[in-house]
Design a protein around this motif. Structure first.
Motif, PDB file in Angstrom:
ATOM      1  N   GLN A 174      11.277 -34.021   9.350  1.00 10.47           N
ATOM      2  CA  GLN A 174       9.920 -34.652   9.258  1.00 10.47           C
ATOM      3  C   GLN A 174       9.661 -35.186   7.658  1.00 10.47           C
ATOM      4  O   GLN A 174       9.274 -36.410   7.788  1.00 10.47           O
ATOM      5  CB  GLN A 174       8.690 -33.620   9.585  1.00 10.47           C
TER       6      GLN A 174
ATOM      7  N   GLU B  88      -1.596 -45.641  10.182  1.00  9.97           N
ATOM      8  CA  GLU B  88      -1.686 -45.145  11.741  1.00  9.97           C
ATOM      9  C   GLU B  88      -1.766 -46.507  12.439  1.00  9.97           C
ATOM     10  O   GLU B  88      -0.886 -46.259  13.730  1.00  9.97           O
ATOM     11  CB  GLU B  88      -2.801 -44.357  11.696  1.00  9.97           C
TER      12      GLU B  88
ATOM     13  N   PRO C 123      -0.305 -44.296  17.236  1.00 12.55           N
ATOM     14  CA  PRO C 123      -0.642 -42.954  17.104  1.00 12.55           C
ATOM     15  C   PRO C 123       0.587 -41.735  17.166  1.00 12.55           C
ATOM     16  O   PRO C 123       0.558 -40.892  16.444  1.00 12.55           O
ATOM     17  CB  PRO C 123      -1.774 -42.827  18.105  1.00 12.55           C
ATOM     18  N   ASP C 124       1.550 -42.128  18.149  1.00  5.00           N
ATOM     19  CA  ASP C 124       2.308 -41.085  18.312  1.00  5.00           C
ATOM     20  C   ASP C 124       3.544 -40.987  17.247  1.00  5.00           C
ATOM     21  O   ASP C 124       3.621 -39.742  16.758  1.00  5.00           O
ATOM     22  CB  ASP C 124       3.303 -41.390  19.376  1.00  5.00           C
TER      23      ASP C 124
ATOM     24  N   TYR D  45       2.822 -41.965  13.726  1.00  6.41           N
ATOM     25  CA  TYR D  45       1.961 -41.282  12.824  1.00  6.41           C
ATOM     26  C   TYR D  45       2.042 -39.875  13.093  1.00  6.41           C
ATOM     27  O   TYR D  45       1.887 -39.083  11.841  1.00  6.41           O
ATOM     28  CB  TYR D  45       0.495 -42.109  12.838  1.00  6.41           C
ATOM     29  N   GLU D  46       1.427 -39.328  13.967  1.00 10.20           N
ATOM     30  CA  GLU D  46       1.355 -37.921  14.498  1.00 10.20           C
ATOM     31  C   GLU D  46       2.707 -37.168  13.999  1.00 10.20           C
ATOM     32  O   GLU D  46       2.579 -36.262  13.459  1.00 10.20           O
ATOM     33  CB  GLU D  46       0.929 -37.675  15.793  1.00 10.20           C
TER      34      GLU D  46
ATOM     35  N   THR E 242       3.040 -36.918  10.380  1.00 19.45           N
ATOM     36  CA  THR E 242       1.992 -36.444   9.628  1.00 19.45           C
ATOM     37  C   THR E 242       1.607 -34.897   9.972  1.00 19.45           C
ATOM     38  O   THR E 242       0.995 -34.150   9.254  1.00 19.45           O
ATOM     39  CB  THR E 242       0.588 -37.103   9.409  1.00 19.45           C
ATOM     40  N   ALA E 243       1.389 -34.653  11.182  1.00 26.20           N
ATOM     41  CA  ALA E 243       1.071 -33.682  11.721  1.00 26.20           C
ATOM     42  C   ALA E 243       1.966 -32.468  11.933  1.00 26.20           C
ATOM     43  O   ALA E 243       3.170 -32.819  12.155  1.00 26.20           O
ATOM     44  CB  ALA E 243       0.365 -33.827  13.250  1.00 26.20           C
TER      45      ALA E 243
END
Length: 132
Positions: free
Chosen positions: A74, A98, A103-104, A106-107, A110-111
């Protein structure tokens, strides 16, 4: 005593004869000079293959372990995406990131990862990074 002197004389003659024979053996021809290394030759492609093998091992080791994916894969994917955003869009922060990444992706970058993406999913997201 005479026998001893006679033996020493034979040994001395044998040593002289051996030295003469060794001197008559021709020297080996000089080695040809090594060719200069090519700038875009095998060394560059070997480096590219080594990098690909490194990524392959890293992805394989994190295939079933979200923690390893989070620590090994990651951060590097986020660095690559951030570099692409800087070069192509002039972005240095998460403002429009983003929106550009989606969104997918970016997630994923970052998440905290709770599940490792499938191969197909990861391939799709990597293609999106390449398209940035």
């Amino acid at each position: 005593m005479t026998a001893l002197l006679w033996h020493l004389g034979v040994l001395a003659a044998a040593a002289v004869l051996a030295a003469v024979i060794v001197r008559r053996i021709p020297a080996p021809p000089p080695e040809p000079p090594a060719p200069p290394p090519a700038s875009d030759g095998p060394e560059t492609s070997d480096r590219a293959f080594a990098t690909a093998r490194w990524w392959e091992r890293r992805l394989a080791s994190a295939r079933d372990d979200p923690q390893r994916f989070r620590t090994l894969v990651q951060p590097r994917l986020a660095e690559i995406a951030a570099e692409r955003l800087r070069r192509r869009h002039g972005l240095a922060g998460p403002g429009r990131a983003e929106e550009i990444l989606g969104p997918d992706l970016y997630e994923l970058l970052t998440a905290p990862v709770t599940a490792v993406p499938t191969r197909a999913e990861l391939a799709r997201l990597l293609t999106r990074i390449e398209e940035i």
